[in-house]
Design a protein around this motif. Sequence first.
Motif, mmCIF file in Angstrom:
data_model
loop_
_atom_site.group_PDB
_atom_site.id
_atom_site.type_symbol
_atom_site.label_atom_id
_atom_site.label_comp_id
_atom_site.label_asym_id
_atom_site.label_seq_id
_atom_site.Cartn_x
_atom_site.Cartn_y
_atom_site.Cartn_z
ATOM 1 N N UNK A 128 0.806 -1.218 0.000
ATOM 2 C CA UNK A 128 0.000 0.000 0.000
ATOM 3 C C UNK A 128 0.836 1.264 0.000
ATOM 4 N N UNK A 129 0.557 2.142 0.944
ATOM 5 C CA UNK A 129 1.227 3.442 1.006
ATOM 6 C C UNK A 129 2.542 3.398 1.766
ATOM 7 N N UNK A 130 2.897 2.248 2.326
ATOM 8 C CA UNK A 130 4.150 2.140 3.077
ATOM 9 C C UNK A 130 5.334 2.293 2.118
ATOM 10 N N UNK A 131 6.172 3.286 2.389
ATOM 11 C CA UNK A 131 7.299 3.500 1.468
ATOM 12 C C UNK A 131 8.623 3.747 2.181
ATOM 13 N N UNK A 132 8.615 4.239 3.409
ATOM 14 C CA UNK A 132 9.877 4.430 4.134
ATOM 15 C C UNK A 132 10.285 3.110 4.783
ATOM 16 N N UNK A 133 11.536 3.037 5.170
ATOM 17 C CA UNK A 133 12.026 1.831 5.839
ATOM 18 C C UNK A 133 11.200 1.549 7.092
ATOM 19 N N UNK A 134 10.909 2.581 7.857
ATOM 20 C CA UNK A 134 10.157 2.407 9.095
ATOM 21 C C UNK A 134 8.748 1.900 8.813
ATOM 22 N N UNK A 135 8.093 2.474 7.788
ATOM 23 C CA UNK A 135 6.730 2.070 7.460
ATOM 24 C C UNK A 135 6.681 0.635 6.937
ATOM 25 N N UNK A 136 7.610 0.291 6.044
ATOM 26 C CA UNK A 136 7.643 -1.070 5.499
ATOM 27 C C UNK A 136 7.975 -2.073 6.589
ATOM 28 N N UNK A 137 8.903 -1.717 7.465
ATOM 29 C CA UNK A 137 9.283 -2.584 8.577
ATOM 30 C C UNK A 137 8.089 -2.882 9.468
ATOM 31 N N UNK A 138 7.324 -1.841 9.793
ATOM 32 C CA UNK A 138 6.147 -2.027 10.642
ATOM 33 C C UNK A 138 5.060 -2.832 9.927
ATOM 34 N N UNK A 139 4.857 -2.530 8.642
ATOM 35 C CA UNK A 139 3.798 -3.189 7.881
ATOM 36 C C UNK A 139 4.070 -4.690 7.744
ATOM 37 N N UNK A 140 5.325 -5.061 7.473
ATOM 38 C CA UNK A 140 5.679 -6.458 7.241
ATOM 39 C C UNK A 140 6.193 -7.155 8.498
ATOM 40 N N UNK A 141 6.218 -6.408 9.596
ATOM 41 C CA UNK A 141 6.658 -6.948 10.887
ATOM 42 C C UNK A 141 8.048 -7.601 10.774
ATOM 43 N N UNK A 142 8.965 -6.822 10.215
ATOM 44 C CA UNK A 142 10.356 -7.258 10.113
ATOM 45 C C UNK A 142 11.261 -6.142 10.610
ATOM 46 N N UNK A 143 12.523 -6.429 10.756
ATOM 47 C CA UNK A 143 13.474 -5.449 11.270
ATOM 48 C C UNK A 143 14.109 -4.665 10.108
ATOM 49 N N UNK A 144 14.440 -3.379 10.321
ATOM 50 C CA UNK A 144 15.079 -2.592 9.260
ATOM 51 C C UNK A 144 16.348 -3.240 8.713
ATOM 52 N N UNK A 145 17.109 -3.957 9.567
ATOM 53 C CA UNK A 145 18.353 -4.563 9.093
ATOM 54 C C UNK A 145 18.099 -5.740 8.144
ATOM 55 N N UNK A 146 16.844 -6.183 8.024
ATOM 56 C CA UNK A 146 16.503 -7.252 7.086
ATOM 57 C C UNK A 146 15.869 -6.713 5.807
ATOM 58 N N UNK A 147 15.946 -5.389 5.630
ATOM 59 C CA UNK A 147 15.417 -4.739 4.430
ATOM 60 C C UNK A 147 16.588 -4.163 3.639
ATOM 61 N N UNK A 148 16.540 -4.279 2.326
ATOM 62 C CA UNK A 148 17.544 -3.662 1.465
ATOM 63 C C UNK A 148 16.983 -2.346 0.938
#
Length: 585
Positions: A260-280
């Motif tokens: 959806x509208x999640x686009x920042x690292x923080x928003x995507x992290x919260x939406x997918x319930x994962x940690x920022x260090x697991x996002x590229x």
Amino acid sequence: MRASQYLIATVKETPSDAEIVSHQLMLRAGLIRKLASGLYTWLPVGLRVLHKVSQIIREEMDKSGAMEVSMPVVQHAELWEESGRWQTMGPELLRFTDRHGRDFCLGPTHEEVITDIVRNEYSSYRQLPATFYQIQTKFRDERRPRFGVMRAREFIMKDAYSFHINQESLDKTYQVMHETYCNIFNRLGLDFRPVIADSGNIGGSTSHEFHVLADSGEDEIVFSSEGDYAANIELAEGILSPPAHVDDNGKHSHEIVDTGAACTIEEVSAFLQTKPECIVKTLIVHAADKTGKRTDELVALLLRGDQELNETKAQNIDGVASPLEFADDDAIESTVGCKVGCLGPYQLALKVVADKSVIDLQNFVCGANQNGKHLINANWDDNCKYDVVADIRKVQEGDGSPDGLGTLQIKRGIEVGHIFQLGKKYSEALKANVLDKNGKAVTMLMGCYGIGVTRVVAACIEQNNDAHGITWPDNIAPFQLIIVQIDAHKSEQVVDVAESLYTTALSLGMEVLLDDRDKKTSPGVKFADSELMGITHRIVVSPRTLADGNVEYKHRKDGEKQMINKESIAEFLSQVASKAGIIRP
């Protein structure tokens, strides 16, 4: 020196435009006065300090084998055109035309001038290596001068230049200069760090900055808690711990999901319930062609989601435009096909530079290059790939030190010195050649070594001050001793004893200020002035202490008062002079 005949230009109130401690105290203590933006007059007290700093620098440079010269502040355009900097130097270079219509500039540095001297005076490898230095006024038309003399338009700099027949010779002199700089800053009593640095627009390869540690510093420097590793944050490397939440159950099949509208690292992290260090995280910048010119082509930079990009590292990568320029939204959307918040290495038809922190990730999250979509369980394969691996992240405090000793600490620093291996950048452009042992013309290699002399004075104050003023080290205080007369108009004995002490101290080689100002200047003002100016030792002669046969002594830093019998004061002063390292004339 007698205070009644000396300009003591102290002020009680802190000037409103002075933001940092050194600027405030230099104005309040009467060291400098502002003439215009970035232009300062050095008053007598300040000039004494400046001369002492310059002399320490001169002594150590002479010990290194460097030869002192003095080059003109005004330089003609032809030399700068030869080096190519007349066209490439920005508005910091103040250009003007003389009455004959010839172009000149005020020198911000002297690479061109010294290279011109050497190419005309040196012809054989037998004359090398050769190192020249000067302590000279420079002018850079800063867009926003600030912090007093810390970043002024006109300033005094020690700049040195060395010339060599080969790399081995340059390396040897570079190491000598590194040691010389350490000796200078140690003699000045500074808490400093030499750090690996970027050469910037001066050019060259190997480079070190010398930073005085201070909260007011404009630069961040990184150093090991246990080892010798130190670097400017622009170049610092660190060992990053792997993500704390890694899926060890092997690689999974990737899946595109709607975010959806999640686009920042923080928003995507919260939406997918994962940690920022697991996002590229994917950043898009402009590319450069083989000549280094910026193009409309784009390059993708990949980082772990919890890390920041180090722009200096990124722009030093081959094929990336320097200075770094991020692509705008329109360029990204027209090239990749989605908005910024959903970018990723998935099926990305761009050159991709991956930070070292991402190449070991598995089952990570990244943008799917579709609006409102992200990829989960992404892995490095034919769909997600990179072309180049590089260190492009900004180190963080607590990272492992690259030398394996301790962790990294980050502090603010004031850059007071910078040394470079220039290579052939200027000597080749200006055709500075000598004949080698075979009679063949060889272009000389160059080194460049600078110290901001006026900045050193301010940096020293940043480290040496208290609530009452400046606390100079002994060897650069404007005066080593102040003798304060109290109620001299009431007691001839006060005058006689103060004059006798003054004569004795001078005979010991001490630099003395006799505060003989009349009764209009109260004792409190005299004490405040001496502490504000940072005079190291103070002796007070008053009717009260003389009644007991004593004078009062106080050291500026430790602040403890002690009574010295006036009959033994000569011996006491001799001990003070000896501890301060003062050599008798």
